[in-house]
Design a protein around this motif. Sequence first.
Motif, PDB file in Angstrom:
ATOM      1  N   VAL A   1      19.136   4.578   1.172  1.00  0.00           N
ATOM      2  CA  VAL A   1      18.584   5.449   0.139  1.00  0.00           C
ATOM      3  C   VAL A   1      17.256   4.819  -0.262  1.00  0.00           C
ATOM      4  CG1 VAL A   1      18.883   6.408  -2.157  1.00  0.00           C
ATOM      5  CG2 VAL A   1      20.850   6.193  -0.637  1.00  0.00           C
ATOM      6  N   GLY A   2      16.163   5.443   0.150  1.00  0.00           N
ATOM      7  CA  GLY A   2      14.866   4.815  -0.031  1.00  0.00           C
ATOM      8  C   GLY A   2      14.816   3.526   0.769  1.00  0.00           C
ATOM      9  N   ARG A   3      14.474   2.441   0.105  1.00  0.00           N
ATOM     10  CA  ARG A   3      14.433   1.130   0.767  1.00  0.00           C
ATOM     11  C   ARG A   3      15.759   0.377   0.648  1.00  0.00           C
ATOM     12  NH1 ARG A   3       8.626  -1.759  -0.113  1.00  0.00           N
ATOM     13  NH2 ARG A   3       7.303  -0.057   0.659  1.00  0.00           N
TER      14      ARG A   3
ATOM     15  N   ARG B   1      19.753  13.376  -0.620  1.00  0.00           N
ATOM     16  CA  ARG B   1      19.408  13.192   0.788  1.00  0.00           C
ATOM     17  C   ARG B   1      19.198  11.701   1.050  1.00  0.00           C
ATOM     18  NH1 ARG B   1      14.510  16.038   4.259  1.00  0.00           N
ATOM     19  NH2 ARG B   1      13.827  14.176   5.344  1.00  0.00           N
ATOM     20  N   HIS B   2      19.765  11.223   2.148  1.00  0.00           N
ATOM     21  CA  HIS B   2      19.581   9.826   2.518  1.00  0.00           C
ATOM     22  C   HIS B   2      19.256   9.738   4.006  1.00  0.00           C
ATOM     23  CE1 HIS B   2      23.864  10.554   3.409  1.00  0.00           C
ATOM     24  NE2 HIS B   2      23.719   9.652   4.362  1.00  0.00           N
ATOM     25  N   HIS B   3      18.893   8.546   4.443  1.00  0.00           N
ATOM     26  CA  HIS B   3      18.493   8.332   5.833  1.00  0.00           C
ATOM     27  C   HIS B   3      19.530   7.491   6.557  1.00  0.00           C
ATOM     28  CE1 HIS B   3      14.477  10.062   5.317  1.00  0.00           C
ATOM     29  NE2 HIS B   3      14.559   9.563   4.103  1.00  0.00           N
ATOM     30  N   VAL B   4      19.710   7.808   7.823  1.00  0.00           N
ATOM     31  CA  VAL B   4      20.579   7.026   8.695  1.00  0.00           C
ATOM     32  C   VAL B   4      19.740   6.583   9.886  1.00  0.00           C
ATOM     33  CG1 VAL B   4      22.687   6.974  10.069  1.00  0.00           C
ATOM     34  CG2 VAL B   4      22.597   8.371   7.982  1.00  0.00           C
ATOM     35  N   LEU B   5      19.648   5.275  10.081  1.00  0.00           N
ATOM     36  CA  LEU B   5      18.874   4.723  11.183  1.00  0.00           C
ATOM     37  C   LEU B   5      19.823   4.013  12.139  1.00  0.00           C
ATOM     38  CD1 LEU B   5      17.172   3.919   8.273  1.00  0.00           C
ATOM     39  CD2 LEU B   5      15.407   3.804  10.032  1.00  0.00           C
ATOM     40  N   THR B   6      19.770   4.396  13.393  1.00  0.00           N
ATOM     41  CA  THR B   6      20.553   3.705  14.404  1.00  0.00           C
ATOM     42  C   THR B   6      19.603   3.140  15.449  1.00  0.00           C
ATOM     43  OG1 THR B   6      22.531   5.050  14.079  1.00  0.00           O
ATOM     44  CG2 THR B   6      22.348   3.889  16.165  1.00  0.00           C
TER      45      THR B   6
ATOM     46  N   GLU C   1      15.914   7.807  13.597  1.00  0.00           N
ATOM     47  CA  GLU C   1      16.112   8.046  12.170  1.00  0.00           C
ATOM     48  C   GLU C   1      16.510   9.499  11.930  1.00  0.00           C
ATOM     49  OE1 GLU C   1      13.772   7.629   7.880  1.00  0.00           O
ATOM     50  OE2 GLU C   1      12.954   6.701   9.703  1.00  0.00           O
ATOM     51  N   SER C   2      17.592   9.694  11.214  1.00  0.00           N
ATOM     52  CA  SER C   2      18.079  11.024  10.856  1.00  0.00           C
ATOM     53  C   SER C   2      18.214  11.087   9.345  1.00  0.00           C
ATOM     54  CB  SER C   2      19.433  11.309  11.516  1.00  0.00           C
ATOM     55  OG  SER C   2      19.364  11.135  12.927  1.00  0.00           O
ATOM     56  N   HIS C   3      18.348  12.295   8.820  1.00  0.00           N
ATOM     57  CA  HIS C   3      18.626  12.413   7.394  1.00  0.00           C
ATOM     58  C   HIS C   3      19.863  13.278   7.180  1.00  0.00           C
ATOM     59  CE1 HIS C   3      16.030  16.074   7.834  1.00  0.00           C
ATOM     60  NE2 HIS C   3      16.956  16.579   7.053  1.00  0.00           N
ATOM     61  N   VAL C   4      20.578  12.955   6.135  1.00  0.00           N
ATOM     62  CA  VAL C   4      21.830  13.633   5.787  1.00  0.00           C
ATOM     63  C   VAL C   4      21.789  13.963   4.302  1.00  0.00           C
ATOM     64  CG1 VAL C   4      24.348  13.437   5.693  1.00  0.00           C
ATOM     65  CG2 VAL C   4      23.084  12.332   7.564  1.00  0.00           C
ATOM     66  N   THR C   5      22.191  15.193   3.954  1.00  0.00           N
ATOM     67  CA  THR C   5      22.222  15.607   2.551  1.00  0.00           C
ATOM     68  C   THR C   5      23.650  15.975   2.159  1.00  0.00           C
ATOM     69  OG1 THR C   5      19.976  16.481   2.732  1.00  0.00           O
ATOM     70  CG2 THR C   5      21.277  17.171   0.824  1.00  0.00           C
ATOM     71  N   PHE C   6      24.157  15.297   1.151  1.00  0.00           N
ATOM     72  CA  PHE C   6      25.477  15.615   0.598  1.00  0.00           C
ATOM     73  C   PHE C   6      25.345  16.674  -0.494  1.00  0.00           C
ATOM     74  CE2 PHE C   6      27.301  11.822   2.482  1.00  0.00           C
ATOM     75  CZ  PHE C   6      28.664  12.101   2.524  1.00  0.00           C
TER      76      PHE C   6
END
Length: 206
Positions: free
Chosen positions: A85-87, A110-115, A136-141
């Motif tokens: 979430v952010g940094r 919205r948050h980021h998922v980095l693999t 990098e992808s983003h996911v919103t709950f």
Amino acid sequence: MTNARSMETSPLLVLASASPRRQALLAQIGITPDRVDPADLDETPHPRELPRPYALRLAIDKARLVAARTPEAALVIGADTVVAVGRRILPKAEDRATARRCLNLLSGRRHHVLTAVAVEPSAAWTAGRAATRVVESHVTFSRLTDYQIEALLDAGDWEGKAGGYALQGHAAAFIRQIGGSASGVIGLPLFETAQLLRGQKGAWVR
């Protein structure tokens, strides 16, 4: 897509992870590692380390560690998934309280998922080459009620998951939007991993 590797002409393929999700994702594109050898590294972030370099560092370190202890000609796949979430890097949820804190933070946001994925040849395979990718992808709950959070915790598929949830689990009922790589959010971006394997002489992927 089929596994085109020939045991007579190519090195072993080693997965530096015990994650059943990553094994299942590889199987989805017709790849079965010859060996699963978890790296078991200390995954504590360095002070002020940002999510992207953190994920890349761990993926590279996992691949290099396992490659260094593999005596045969082999290519090692290392991977790491970070929810941010952010940094802020969210932890892997090892207990219910940590998972609850993560879900409360992610609720309605919205948050980021980095693999990150790294491939590393063992010393015995001189034709191989090290390479990396970060996806990098983003996911919103949706906004979660206290009851919904407790129900997700009761389901139990948060255990050991970065950010306290699994896309392929019960949390999918509350994920409003995904942008990027769904397989990357689960734990291994398949397109990018296949590209890394196609770039090697072993030809694991057609």
